[in-house]
Design a protein around this motif. Structure first.
Motif, PDB file in Angstrom:
ATOM      1  N   LEU A  70       3.060   4.468   1.943  1.00 42.55           N
ATOM      2  CA  LEU A  70       1.868   4.392   2.893  1.00 42.55           C
ATOM      3  C   LEU A  70       1.412   2.933   3.567  1.00 42.55           C
ATOM      4  O   LEU A  70       0.728   2.404   4.363  1.00 42.55           O
ATOM      5  N   SER A  71       0.322   2.419   1.890  1.00 46.17           N
ATOM      6  CA  SER A  71       0.665   0.638   2.355  1.00 46.17           C
ATOM      7  C   SER A  71       1.478  -0.650   2.558  1.00 46.17           C
ATOM      8  O   SER A  71       0.913  -1.252   2.757  1.00 46.17           O
TER       9      SER A  71
ATOM     10  N   LYS B 136      -2.545   7.198   6.299  1.00 48.93           N
ATOM     11  CA  LYS B 136      -3.173   5.642   6.691  1.00 48.93           C
ATOM     12  C   LYS B 136      -4.630   4.978   6.536  1.00 48.93           C
ATOM     13  O   LYS B 136      -5.391   4.166   5.835  1.00 48.93           O
TER      14      LYS B 136
END
Length: 135
Positions: free
Chosen positions: A97-98, A10
């Motif tokens: 990940l976002s 990330k």
């Protein structure tokens, strides 16, 4: 924690240092990202790949992961095993990940420290000549 690779991936994305994941997945012969002449890219590739593998295990299970593991990308039957193409898998992983709600303070510190070490010395414990291939 299992999430550490996700935290670092990330941060890599947030720092615009993420490598093109499909290219990383295709680098089975260690020609580009996993090669010894590119230590920073190698670290990025291994970290991203670790996060993607953890995502596959968490989302699809260990059995599915083991059917994919250690095969060239071209030989993997993604639609059969996952119900999607590799591009869709990568997009899902990136979306994961976002949406992660984690404190990435430690991951940012690790990322910055390693990035500095790779720039100054070529890698942890190494010299720039040793890591760059210069003599």
């Amino acid at each position: 924690r299992e999430e550490r690779a996700h935290d670092l991936a990330k941060v890599m994305r947030d720092e615009h240092s993420q490598l093109p994941m499909l290219e990383v997945m295709q680098d089975r012969n260690h020609q580009r990202y996993f090669g010894v002449k590119a230590p920073w890219q190698r670290w990025l590739a291994y970290t991203q790949f670790t996060s993607l593998c953890q995502y596959i295990i968490d989302t699809y299970g260990m059995d599915t992961f083991l059917r994919l593991y250690d095969q060239p990308l071209e030989a993997m039957d993604f639609p059969q095993l996952l119900g999607k193409r590799p591009e869709e898998l990568v997009a899902d992983w990136e979306a994961h990940l976002s949406h992660l709600q984690v404190d990435t303070t430690r991951a940012h510190h690790v990322f910055t420290m390693l990035q500095t070490q790779f720039r100054e010395t070529g890698g942890p414990g190494g010299t720039s000549d040793r890591w760059s291939g210069r003599r």
